[in-house]
Design a protein around this motif. Structure first.
Motif, PDB file in Angstrom:
ATOM      1  N   GLN A  51      28.743 -14.523  23.036  1.00  0.00           N
ATOM      2  CA  GLN A  51      28.947 -15.509  21.961  1.00  0.00           C
ATOM      3  C   GLN A  51      29.042 -14.816  20.599  1.00  0.00           C
ATOM      4  O   GLN A  51      29.929 -15.111  19.794  1.00  0.00           O
ATOM      5  N   GLN A  63      23.131 -14.130  24.307  1.00  0.00           N
ATOM      6  CA  GLN A  63      24.174 -14.567  23.364  1.00  0.00           C
ATOM      7  C   GLN A  63      25.103 -13.423  22.955  1.00  0.00           C
ATOM      8  O   GLN A  63      25.821 -13.526  21.961  1.00  0.00           O
ATOM      9  N   ARG A 116      37.451  -6.049  35.984  1.00  0.00           N
ATOM     10  CA  ARG A 116      36.471  -4.983  36.156  1.00  0.00           C
ATOM     11  C   ARG A 116      35.074  -5.595  35.996  1.00  0.00           C
ATOM     12  O   ARG A 116      34.884  -6.586  35.298  1.00  0.00           O
ATOM     13  N   PRO A 146      19.354  -8.721  24.966  1.00  0.00           N
ATOM     14  CA  PRO A 146      19.903  -9.613  26.004  1.00  0.00           C
ATOM     15  C   PRO A 146      19.018 -10.818  26.310  1.00  0.00           C
ATOM     16  O   PRO A 146      19.473 -11.750  26.967  1.00  0.00           O
ATOM     17  N   GLY A 153      40.008  -1.737  23.079  1.00  0.00           N
ATOM     18  CA  GLY A 153      38.994  -2.435  23.870  1.00  0.00           C
ATOM     19  C   GLY A 153      39.422  -3.866  24.123  1.00  0.00           C
ATOM     20  O   GLY A 153      39.731  -4.604  23.178  1.00  0.00           O
ATOM     21  N   GLY A 165      37.563  -7.849  21.746  1.00  0.00           N
ATOM     22  CA  GLY A 165      38.904  -7.302  21.517  1.00  0.00           C
ATOM     23  C   GLY A 165      39.987  -8.318  21.832  1.00  0.00           C
ATOM     24  O   GLY A 165      40.948  -8.491  21.070  1.00  0.00           O
ATOM     25  N   ASP A 222      36.690 -12.102  31.373  1.00  0.00           N
ATOM     26  CA  ASP A 222      37.336 -11.188  30.421  1.00  0.00           C
ATOM     27  C   ASP A 222      38.847 -11.142  30.655  1.00  0.00           C
ATOM     28  O   ASP A 222      39.636 -11.056  29.715  1.00  0.00           O
ATOM     29  N   LYS A 232      41.062   0.452  28.577  1.00  0.00           N
ATOM     30  CA  LYS A 232      41.091   1.587  29.509  1.00  0.00           C
ATOM     31  C   LYS A 232      40.916   1.178  30.972  1.00  0.00           C
ATOM     32  O   LYS A 232      41.399   1.862  31.865  1.00  0.00           O
ATOM     33  N   ALA A 247      29.739 -11.684  20.069  1.00  0.00           N
ATOM     34  CA  ALA A 247      30.935 -10.825  20.046  1.00  0.00           C
ATOM     35  C   ALA A 247      32.156 -11.666  19.660  1.00  0.00           C
ATOM     36  O   ALA A 247      32.995 -11.251  18.855  1.00  0.00           O
ATOM     37  N   GLY A 268      37.567  -6.253  25.957  1.00  0.00           N
ATOM     38  CA  GLY A 268      36.493  -7.170  26.352  1.00  0.00           C
ATOM     39  C   GLY A 268      36.643  -8.463  25.549  1.00  0.00           C
ATOM     40  O   GLY A 268      37.664  -8.674  24.874  1.00  0.00           O
ATOM     41  N   PRO A 269      35.636  -9.346  25.589  1.00  0.00           N
ATOM     42  CA  PRO A 269      35.760 -10.628  24.873  1.00  0.00           C
ATOM     43  C   PRO A 269      36.096 -10.451  23.389  1.00  0.00           C
ATOM     44  O   PRO A 269      36.957 -11.163  22.858  1.00  0.00           O
ATOM     45  N   ALA A 282      17.979  -1.660  31.143  1.00  0.00           N
ATOM     46  CA  ALA A 282      18.088  -2.702  32.171  1.00  0.00           C
ATOM     47  C   ALA A 282      18.430  -2.028  33.490  1.00  0.00           C
ATOM     48  O   ALA A 282      19.309  -1.171  33.545  1.00  0.00           O
ATOM     49  N   ALA A 339      42.142   5.060  24.819  1.00  0.00           N
ATOM     50  CA  ALA A 339      42.429   5.583  23.478  1.00  0.00           C
ATOM     51  C   ALA A 339      41.484   6.737  23.186  1.00  0.00           C
ATOM     52  O   ALA A 339      40.285   6.650  23.446  1.00  0.00           O
ATOM     53  N   TRP A 343      15.493 -11.152  34.595  1.00  0.00           N
ATOM     54  CA  TRP A 343      16.514 -12.204  34.507  1.00  0.00           C
ATOM     55  C   TRP A 343      17.278 -12.187  35.820  1.00  0.00           C
ATOM     56  O   TRP A 343      17.569 -11.112  36.365  1.00  0.00           O
ATOM     57  N   SER A 359      25.612 -14.775  31.876  1.00  0.00           N
ATOM     58  CA  SER A 359      25.004 -16.053  31.516  1.00  0.00           C
ATOM     59  C   SER A 359      25.421 -16.440  30.095  1.00  0.00           C
ATOM     60  O   SER A 359      25.131 -15.714  29.141  1.00  0.00           O
ATOM     61  N   ARG A 409      32.147 -11.994  35.013  1.00  0.00           N
ATOM     62  CA  ARG A 409      32.673 -11.394  33.781  1.00  0.00           C
ATOM     63  C   ARG A 409      34.031 -10.717  33.996  1.00  0.00           C
ATOM     64  O   ARG A 409      34.857 -10.655  33.081  1.00  0.00           O
TER      65      ARG A 409
HETATM   66  C1  FAD Z   1      21.724  -5.652  30.574  1.00  0.00           C
HETATM   67  C2  FAD Z   1      22.563  -6.566  29.729  1.00  0.00           C
HETATM   68  C3  FAD Z   1      22.610  -7.923  30.006  1.00  0.00           C
HETATM   69  C4  FAD Z   1      23.396  -8.772  29.228  1.00  0.00           C
HETATM   70  N1  FAD Z   1      23.404 -10.109  29.509  1.00  0.00           N
HETATM   71  C5  FAD Z   1      24.144 -10.941  28.740  1.00  0.00           C
HETATM   72  C6  FAD Z   1      24.205 -12.340  29.036  1.00  0.00           C
HETATM   73  O1  FAD Z   1      23.588 -12.825  29.986  1.00  0.00           O
HETATM   74  N2  FAD Z   1      24.973 -13.137  28.240  1.00  0.00           N
HETATM   75  C7  FAD Z   1      25.690 -12.627  27.192  1.00  0.00           C
HETATM   76  O2  FAD Z   1      26.368 -13.393  26.492  1.00  0.00           O
HETATM   77  N3  FAD Z   1      25.660 -11.304  26.907  1.00  0.00           N
HETATM   78  C8  FAD Z   1      24.924 -10.456  27.655  1.00  0.00           C
HETATM   79  N4  FAD Z   1      24.928  -9.117  27.378  1.00  0.00           N
HETATM   80  C9  FAD Z   1      25.747  -8.616  26.263  1.00  0.00           C
HETATM   81  C10 FAD Z   1      27.256  -8.672  26.572  1.00  0.00           C
HETATM   82  O3  FAD Z   1      27.530  -8.089  27.804  1.00  0.00           O
HETATM   83  C11 FAD Z   1      28.029  -7.967  25.460  1.00  0.00           C
HETATM   84  O4  FAD Z   1      27.531  -8.403  24.217  1.00  0.00           O
HETATM   85  C12 FAD Z   1      29.534  -8.256  25.510  1.00  0.00           C
HETATM   86  O5  FAD Z   1      30.098  -7.754  26.696  1.00  0.00           O
HETATM   87  C13 FAD Z   1      30.218  -7.614  24.298  1.00  0.00           C
HETATM   88  O6  FAD Z   1      31.612  -7.772  24.386  1.00  0.00           O
HETATM   89  P1  FAD Z   1      32.580  -6.689  23.719  1.00  0.00           P
HETATM   90  O7  FAD Z   1      33.956  -7.199  23.894  1.00  0.00           O
HETATM   91  O8  FAD Z   1      32.108  -6.344  22.372  1.00  0.00           O
HETATM   92  O9  FAD Z   1      32.366  -5.352  24.589  1.00  0.00           O
HETATM   93  P2  FAD Z   1      32.662  -5.096  26.122  1.00  0.00           P
HETATM   94  O10 FAD Z   1      32.581  -6.343  26.890  1.00  0.00           O
HETATM   95  O11 FAD Z   1      31.765  -3.988  26.530  1.00  0.00           O
HETATM   96  O12 FAD Z   1      34.178  -4.605  26.159  1.00  0.00           O
HETATM   97  C14 FAD Z   1      34.566  -3.350  25.659  1.00  0.00           C
HETATM   98  C15 FAD Z   1      35.865  -2.943  26.337  1.00  0.00           C
HETATM   99  O13 FAD Z   1      36.364  -1.770  25.698  1.00  0.00           O
HETATM  100  C16 FAD Z   1      36.954  -0.940  26.676  1.00  0.00           C
HETATM  101  N5  FAD Z   1      36.994   0.431  26.141  1.00  0.00           N
HETATM  102  C17 FAD Z   1      35.937   1.218  25.828  1.00  0.00           C
HETATM  103  N6  FAD Z   1      36.359   2.401  25.354  1.00  0.00           N
HETATM  104  C18 FAD Z   1      37.714   2.363  25.362  1.00  0.00           C
HETATM  105  C19 FAD Z   1      38.716   3.299  24.984  1.00  0.00           C
HETATM  106  N7  FAD Z   1      38.403   4.499  24.502  1.00  0.00           N
HETATM  107  N8  FAD Z   1      40.010   2.945  25.131  1.00  0.00           N
HETATM  108  C20 FAD Z   1      40.344   1.709  25.612  1.00  0.00           C
HETATM  109  N9  FAD Z   1      39.422   0.794  25.998  1.00  0.00           N
HETATM  110  C21 FAD Z   1      38.126   1.108  25.860  1.00  0.00           C
HETATM  111  C22 FAD Z   1      36.044  -1.111  27.885  1.00  0.00           C
HETATM  112  O14 FAD Z   1      36.700  -0.763  29.091  1.00  0.00           O
HETATM  113  C23 FAD Z   1      35.693  -2.596  27.805  1.00  0.00           C
HETATM  114  O15 FAD Z   1      36.562  -3.385  28.592  1.00  0.00           O
HETATM  115  C24 FAD Z   1      24.147  -8.247  28.146  1.00  0.00           C
HETATM  116  C25 FAD Z   1      24.103  -6.881  27.864  1.00  0.00           C
HETATM  117  C26 FAD Z   1      23.314  -6.048  28.642  1.00  0.00           C
HETATM  118  C27 FAD Z   1      23.272  -4.580  28.304  1.00  0.00           C
END
Ligand code: FAD
Length: 489
Positions: A294, A291, A42, A287, A13, A18, A105, A37, A296, A15-16, A177, A125, A203, A48, A101
């Motif tokens: 933040q 945060q 993306r 949400p 993964g 990982g 990211d 993936k 994460a 995202g922020p 949402a 994976a 929001w 926010s 984002r």
């Molecule tokens: C409706 C909604 C609104 C939100 N608004 C806010 C906001 O305003 N501000 C804020 O700070 N947070 C907000 N959040 C929360 C925020 O989006 C998440 O907390 C944040 O993206 C978490 O980061 P992450 O890296 O843990 O996961 P993610 O950002 O989800 O990244 C996970 C990554 O893993 C990858 N992945 C998944 N499975 C696999 C696999 N099998 N193999 C390889 N790669 C894989 C995905 O493609 C993805 O890129 C919101 C959430 C929701 C649901």
């Protein structure tokens, strides 16, 4: 595509969470492979970022990367929540961020790559298997074909909805949402809005590219019961009830309306001797706080140090796991408490089940209510350590590793305290000899710290009842018992 890739750490993964943990571990000298993936950039919701994210970006040394990207820097948000009249809430102590984002990211992932992280992208994976501790095998699918990764340590950063670990996610209260991106609205980039509805909240924010993301948060049961065949029409009808956001209806939707789970979630266990979860894979917060990113990143920071310690000092496995579990629990409890407080502050609409269910703070054991010692002390007062205070061993972060050090335990403290500011408490409290005067104690402390620091610590210890009069009689029945395992550890 090579049939097998051998690495010390595999992060799944990008995202922020990982990207940040992969970068941190590479900087600590580890060999890291990250599997993502999706091809970047993306789309991802969560644009926010309040100013409280900036100190976390500082700790990760990622602030310059983010600040130089030219994202919007909102100074305030418009809120309609406790009264019908909206108010402009300034961001303090500095401007927040409204980001794209996809780009945000990607920047973090590029920052990870510059530290030597091997990136497989796009590469999905599959389910990992283990042949014994520190022997992970992961099947990975890429456009060029299949490969296998062998790793000693596995980090799950796949977010909330990937199903990578096949763990069923149970929610006490489920929130969905509905969101869509609008173009040609009158909103200016950087403007953001939060407002309450009768059985939902809204929001909206105008993003750096000029599009406007408008989201409605509602109970999952309501969506299921309504079964809106015309999702877009239903979404529009909800937005029409939101005075601050409804201006977006004059623009046009650039993509179809999305629905996603926005419920709170906590993984049963975020860590083991050769694996851990970070970010939304470990927990997802409401949400409403905005945060998620933040938290994460914070979990990536703590998780990176935990993984580094597990790999370099396996004898500390128990302490490291206990430390990381405690940190995740602490983050979740604080976020839940803050969210419940905000839901309870909604005062425009009657307290329907939607608002009531979300206003319940989590049941946590609170520190004991301990009366402050308001009596003034004399330098000639003879003192001792309170019978309720103890020095116990607790895990803390020191020099990028988790170390076990002595800390002050007292029932009035939320958790054992190793430091007060920069001062190691145990080093000072170990010097307390029962019956010595305050002056004698301060003279001893003076050998380690300047007078004003000694004075501040003395006043704090006195006020908190950590230091008490040597003659003070404490009735035995009023003494609390010290838990064998400190709370929340
Ligand atoms: C409706 C909604 C609104 C939100 N608004 C806010 C906001 O305003 N501000 C804020 O700070 N947070 C907000 N959040 C929360 C925020 O989006 C998440 O907390 C944040 O993206 C978490 O980061 P992450 O890296 O843990 O996961 P993610 O950002 O989800 O990244 C996970 C990554 O893993 C990858 N992945 C998944 N499975 C696999 C696999 N099998 N193999 C390889 N790669 C894989 C995905 O493609 C993805 O890129 C919101 C959430 C929701 C649901």
């Amino acid at each position: 595509m090579s049939p097998e890739l051998v690495t010390e750490i595999c992060v799944v993964g990008g995202g922020p969470a990982g990207a940040a943990i992969a970068r941190q571990l590479a900087l600590l000298g580890h060999q890291v492979c990250l599997v993502e993936k999706a091809a970047f950039p993306r789309a991802h919701i969560g644009e926010s970022l309040p100013p409280s994210i900036l100190p976390v970006l500082d700790l990760l040394d990622l602030r310059p990367v983010v600040e130089s990207a030219g994202f919007c820097r909102p100074q305030s948000a418009f809120i309609r929540w406790s009264t019908h009249l909206p108010f402009e809430k300034p961001y303090e102590p500095e401007a927040g961020l409204l980001v794209d984002r996809g780009r945000f990211d990607q920047l973090l992932l590029e920052a990870a790559q510059t530290t030597g992280v091997t990136l497989l992208q796009p590469a999905a994976a599959g389910r990992p298997t283990t042949q014994g501790q520190n022997q992970w095998t992961l099947p990975v699918r890429t456009p060029e074909g299949k490969t296998t990764i062998k790793a000693q340590f596995l980090i799950n950063a796949t977010g909330k909805h990937s199903g990578f670990d096949r763990q069923v996610k149970h929610h006490a209260v489920t929130t969905l949402a509905l969101y869509g991106y609008w173009h040609d609205t009158a909103f200016q980039p950087g403007e953001s809005f939060v407002e309450a509805g009768a059985n939902e909240w809204f929001w909206g924010a105008a993003l750096p590219d000029g599009s406007f993301n408008a989201a409605v948060f509602l109970a999952a049961e309501r969506y299921a019961a309504a079964r809106p065949h015309q999702r877009t029409a239903w979404y529009r009808s909800l937005l029409a009830q939101a005075p601050l956001l409804k201006g977006c209806l004059e623009g046009h939707l650039s993509r179809s309306v999305q629905v996603c789970d926005a419920s709170f979630y906590l993984a049963p266990d975020p860590i083991g001797p050769d694996w851990l979860k970070v970010g939304d894979a470990a927990f997802a917060i409401d949400p409403l706080s905005a945060q998620g990113v933040q938290m994460a990143l914070l979990s990536a920071l703590q998780g990176g140090i935990a993984a580094h310690t597990l790999l370099t000092q396996p004898a500390k496995t128990e302490a490291v796991c206990s430390f990381y579990r405690h940190k995740i629990q602490e983050t979740v409890t604080r976020s839940k408490t803050a969210a419940a407080y905000f839901y309870a502050a909604q005062n425009i609409y009657p307290a329907s089940p939607f608002w009531q269910q979300r206003s319940q703070p989590p049941a946590v054991s609170q520190p004991a209510q301990w009366p402050q010692n308001t009596r003034l002390f004399e330098l000639s007062d003879r003192i001792r350590l309170s019978p309720s205070a103890q020095l116990i061993t607790t895990p803390v972060i020191q020099n990028n590793a988790i170390e076990l050090i002595p800390a002050l335990y007292h029932p009035s403290l939320e958790s054992p305290m190793a430091y007060l500011g920069d001062v190691e408490m145990a080093a000072l409290l170990e010097l307390v000899t029962p019956g010595q005067t305050i002056l004698e104690l301060v003279q001893q402390w003076r050998r380690q710290h300047d007078l004003s620091m000694c004075w501040q610590i003395l006043q704090w210890c006195w006020g908190q009842d950590i230091l008490v009069l040597a003659a003070a009689l404490v009735p035995p029945t009023s003494l609390p018992t010290v838990p064998s395992q400190p709370q929340l550890l």
